[in-house]
Structures are given as C-alpha cells and as structure tokens.
Design a protein around this motif. Sequence first.
Motif, PDB file in Angstrom:
ATOM      1  N   PHE A 103     -46.235 -33.568  33.345  1.00  7.41           N
ATOM      2  CA  PHE A 103     -46.274 -34.704  34.265  1.00  7.41           C
ATOM      3  C   PHE A 103     -45.302 -34.502  35.420  1.00  7.41           C
ATOM      4  O   PHE A 103     -45.621 -34.800  36.578  1.00  7.41           O
ATOM      5  CB  PHE A 103     -45.933 -36.000  33.521  1.00  7.41           C
ATOM      6  CG  PHE A 103     -47.104 -36.628  32.828  1.00  7.41           C
ATOM      7  CD1 PHE A 103     -48.183 -37.113  33.559  1.00  7.41           C
ATOM      8  CD2 PHE A 103     -47.130 -36.744  31.448  1.00  7.41           C
ATOM      9  CE1 PHE A 103     -49.273 -37.700  32.918  1.00  7.41           C
ATOM     10  CE2 PHE A 103     -48.217 -37.318  30.799  1.00  7.41           C
ATOM     11  CZ  PHE A 103     -49.288 -37.799  31.541  1.00  7.41           C
ATOM     12  N   GLY A 104     -44.111 -34.007  35.111  1.00  2.71           N
ATOM     13  CA  GLY A 104     -43.132 -33.763  36.156  1.00  2.71           C
ATOM     14  C   GLY A 104     -43.604 -32.722  37.144  1.00  2.71           C
ATOM     15  O   GLY A 104     -43.436 -32.882  38.361  1.00  2.71           O
ATOM     16  N   VAL A 106     -46.770 -31.833  37.858  1.00  2.00           N
ATOM     17  CA  VAL A 106     -47.881 -32.377  38.652  1.00  2.00           C
ATOM     18  C   VAL A 106     -47.357 -33.338  39.712  1.00  2.00           C
ATOM     19  O   VAL A 106     -47.773 -33.288  40.885  1.00  2.00           O
ATOM     20  CB  VAL A 106     -48.896 -33.084  37.732  1.00  2.00           C
ATOM     21  CG1 VAL A 106     -49.926 -33.857  38.558  1.00  2.00           C
ATOM     22  CG2 VAL A 106     -49.599 -32.071  36.839  1.00  2.00           C
ATOM     23  N   PHE A 107     -46.451 -34.193  39.318  1.00  2.00           N
ATOM     24  CA  PHE A 107     -45.914 -35.195  40.251  1.00  2.00           C
ATOM     25  C   PHE A 107     -45.177 -34.522  41.399  1.00  2.00           C
ATOM     26  O   PHE A 107     -45.353 -34.872  42.571  1.00  2.00           O
ATOM     27  CB  PHE A 107     -44.985 -36.142  39.493  1.00  2.00           C
ATOM     28  CG  PHE A 107     -44.946 -37.531  40.062  1.00  2.00           C
ATOM     29  CD1 PHE A 107     -46.049 -38.356  39.989  1.00  2.00           C
ATOM     30  CD2 PHE A 107     -43.796 -37.998  40.679  1.00  2.00           C
ATOM     31  CE1 PHE A 107     -46.020 -39.637  40.522  1.00  2.00           C
ATOM     32  CE2 PHE A 107     -43.751 -39.272  41.220  1.00  2.00           C
ATOM     33  CZ  PHE A 107     -44.862 -40.093  41.136  1.00  2.00           C
ATOM     34  N   ALA A 108     -44.341 -33.537  41.067  1.00  2.00           N
ATOM     35  CA  ALA A 108     -43.573 -32.845  42.105  1.00  2.00           C
ATOM     36  C   ALA A 108     -44.484 -32.049  43.032  1.00  2.00           C
ATOM     37  O   ALA A 108     -44.274 -32.015  44.250  1.00  2.00           O
ATOM     38  CB  ALA A 108     -42.543 -31.924  41.456  1.00  2.00           C
ATOM     39  N   MET A 110     -47.595 -32.728  43.752  1.00  4.00           N
ATOM     40  CA  MET A 110     -48.372 -33.656  44.573  1.00  4.00           C
ATOM     41  C   MET A 110     -47.555 -34.186  45.742  1.00  4.00           C
ATOM     42  O   MET A 110     -48.066 -34.329  46.858  1.00  4.00           O
ATOM     43  CB  MET A 110     -48.884 -34.822  43.713  1.00  4.00           C
ATOM     44  CG  MET A 110     -49.995 -34.462  42.735  1.00  4.00           C
ATOM     45  SD  MET A 110     -50.460 -35.860  41.679  1.00  4.00           S
ATOM     46  CE  MET A 110     -50.961 -37.079  42.904  1.00  4.00           C
ATOM     47  N   THR A 111     -46.289 -34.503  45.495  1.00  3.67           N
ATOM     48  CA  THR A 111     -45.454 -35.099  46.544  1.00  3.67           C
ATOM     49  C   THR A 111     -44.732 -34.046  47.378  1.00  3.67           C
ATOM     50  O   THR A 111     -44.306 -34.337  48.503  1.00  3.67           O
ATOM     51  CB  THR A 111     -44.412 -36.042  45.932  1.00  3.67           C
ATOM     52  OG1 THR A 111     -43.517 -35.288  45.103  1.00  3.67           O
ATOM     53  CG2 THR A 111     -45.085 -37.131  45.105  1.00  3.67           C
ATOM     54  N   ASP A 116     -38.988 -35.254  42.324  1.00  4.76           N
ATOM     55  CA  ASP A 116     -40.028 -35.975  41.586  1.00  4.76           C
ATOM     56  C   ASP A 116     -40.386 -35.295  40.267  1.00  4.76           C
ATOM     57  O   ASP A 116     -41.104 -35.881  39.445  1.00  4.76           O
ATOM     58  CB  ASP A 116     -41.282 -36.132  42.451  1.00  4.76           C
ATOM     59  CG  ASP A 116     -41.073 -37.143  43.560  1.00  4.76           C
ATOM     60  OD1 ASP A 116     -40.165 -37.979  43.435  1.00  4.76           O
ATOM     61  OD2 ASP A 116     -41.805 -37.087  44.575  1.00  4.76           O
ATOM     62  N   LEU A 119     -38.842 -37.626  37.922  1.00  6.76           N
ATOM     63  CA  LEU A 119     -39.167 -39.053  37.990  1.00  6.76           C
ATOM     64  C   LEU A 119     -39.991 -39.553  36.800  1.00  6.76           C
ATOM     65  O   LEU A 119     -39.677 -40.622  36.255  1.00  6.76           O
ATOM     66  CB  LEU A 119     -39.876 -39.364  39.305  1.00  6.76           C
ATOM     67  CG  LEU A 119     -40.077 -40.849  39.612  1.00  6.76           C
ATOM     68  CD1 LEU A 119     -38.736 -41.577  39.613  1.00  6.76           C
ATOM     69  CD2 LEU A 119     -40.771 -41.015  40.972  1.00  6.76           C
ATOM     70  N   PRO A 120     -41.047 -38.854  36.352  1.00  5.43           N
ATOM     71  CA  PRO A 120     -41.788 -39.374  35.189  1.00  5.43           C
ATOM     72  C   PRO A 120     -40.909 -39.551  33.950  1.00  5.43           C
ATOM     73  O   PRO A 120     -41.042 -40.550  33.235  1.00  5.43           O
ATOM     74  CB  PRO A 120     -42.868 -38.304  34.961  1.00  5.43           C
ATOM     75  CG  PRO A 120     -43.062 -37.684  36.292  1.00  5.43           C
ATOM     76  CD  PRO A 120     -41.702 -37.657  36.920  1.00  5.43           C
TER      77      PRO A 120
END
Length: 257
Positions: A103-104, A106-108, A110-111, A116, A119-120
Amino acid sequence: MTSLDKPTATDHHSAGHEGARADEAHDAKAVTEAALFEAFGGLRGMVETVLPGLLFVTIFTINKDLHVSAIAALTVSLLLVAVRLIRRDTVKHAFSGVFGVAFGVVFAMMTGNAKDFYLPGMIYTLGLALAYIVTTLAGVPLIGLILGPIFKENLSWRTRNPGRKKAYAKASWAWGLILLAKCAILFPLYWWADTAQLGWVLVALKIPPFLLAVYLTWVFLAKAPPPIDVFAEMEAQEKAEKERKAAAAAAAAQRDA
C-alpha cells in the motif's frame, strides 16, 4: 527447641498452600507470555515489521530515489514471506507486512511523494488506536477479541469473568493511548519534516511503543483471573452427553431383555 519454635502442621499446610499459589501465578504468567508471543509474533515478527521501512529510509537517505527504495522494501517483504512459507511457519505477520509495504509503495508511486510511503501505515495506526478505545468504551475491548481465542476462552470473559474483562479493558486503553501518542508525533512530522527525517523517526518508534503496550498487557493479564477454557467445557459436555446416551441405551437394552 521449645514448643513455640517447632513447626506445626498448620505451618506446613500454609507453606504448601503458598507454594501452590506461587506455582499457579508462575503458570499464569507463562501462559500469558506464550499467548502474547503468538498474537504479536515475538522477536521475528518485530524484525519483519521494522526491516522493510528501515531499508526504504536507508536507501532513500543515500540516493533519494523513490523507485529503488520502494522496490527494495517490497522485495524484502516478499522474501520474508517466502522464508516463512518454505519453513511452513505462520505467515500472518509477514503477510500483513507485505500488504502494508505494498500500500505504501502504490500510494507513493501514485503521488510521487516519497513521504506517502509511510502514510497508509500511519493512517492504519490511527485507526487501530481509535478501534482500541471505541471497542473498550463499547464493552468489548479489542485486545480481548484478539487474545480470547488464543487463550481458548473466546468471549467468555465478557459475561463470566469480570476480572478478566477489566484487565482486557485496561490493556486496550494502554494500546489505544500509546498508539495515539505515536500518531501525535508522526502526523506533524509528515507535514513539517522531510522524507528521511520522518522515516528515521518512524523506524525509531516502531518497537519501543509496541514493547511498552505488550508489557502492560502482560502485567494486567498476569494479575487477572485465569481464562475459562470454553473448548474444554464443550468437550466435557460432549463426553457427558455421550455417556448419558450410552447409559440410556444400556438401560433400554436391559428392559427389552
């Protein structure tokens, strides 16, 4: 030796009783330690929790490359799962680490913001803290839901063991407040600090708060009444029912004869 100096039978009985109670207390502590070790993964679980994040922040501190750092963290998480699968160990802790890292990543990605990556996990920590507090206020402390099956008591502590329910409530409050304190440190850093600073603080805060919460849980439960083994009760009831049916069948056979 006078008659006052000689040990009496009462003294021997009292000493034996105190020794038995000491043994019971020691056994209760040992059972509690084993249950906590199983629930939270022990030393190996802590390593699996810390290592991916440590690798990410180390690589990012050196080369500032989000992609390399993220891929390295995810790779080591997958390797930890593979090792457990090869050894046929419990994989729940390693799998939870993989999902958190994934999750971390993917989130990083994407942004495009390396911070990020964390962040998850921070949001999960905040949600878990609130879950501990809300479930305790609702009368079903989360730590009891987690440990009840491990102690073979399921939810019997809710209605049949008030002392144990109180201990679970204290432990859940401890977990909730400790995790909230951790979030109170990390979320301001997410906004104010750079990626490396946030990462190193987060790595530093992985283990100490966790150990404090586990220790307080052990203290509260070690002093609590022993768990009610509902599985043993069910087995005893099934055995009694079989014996009753066998006795009824034997009595019927005698009447027919």
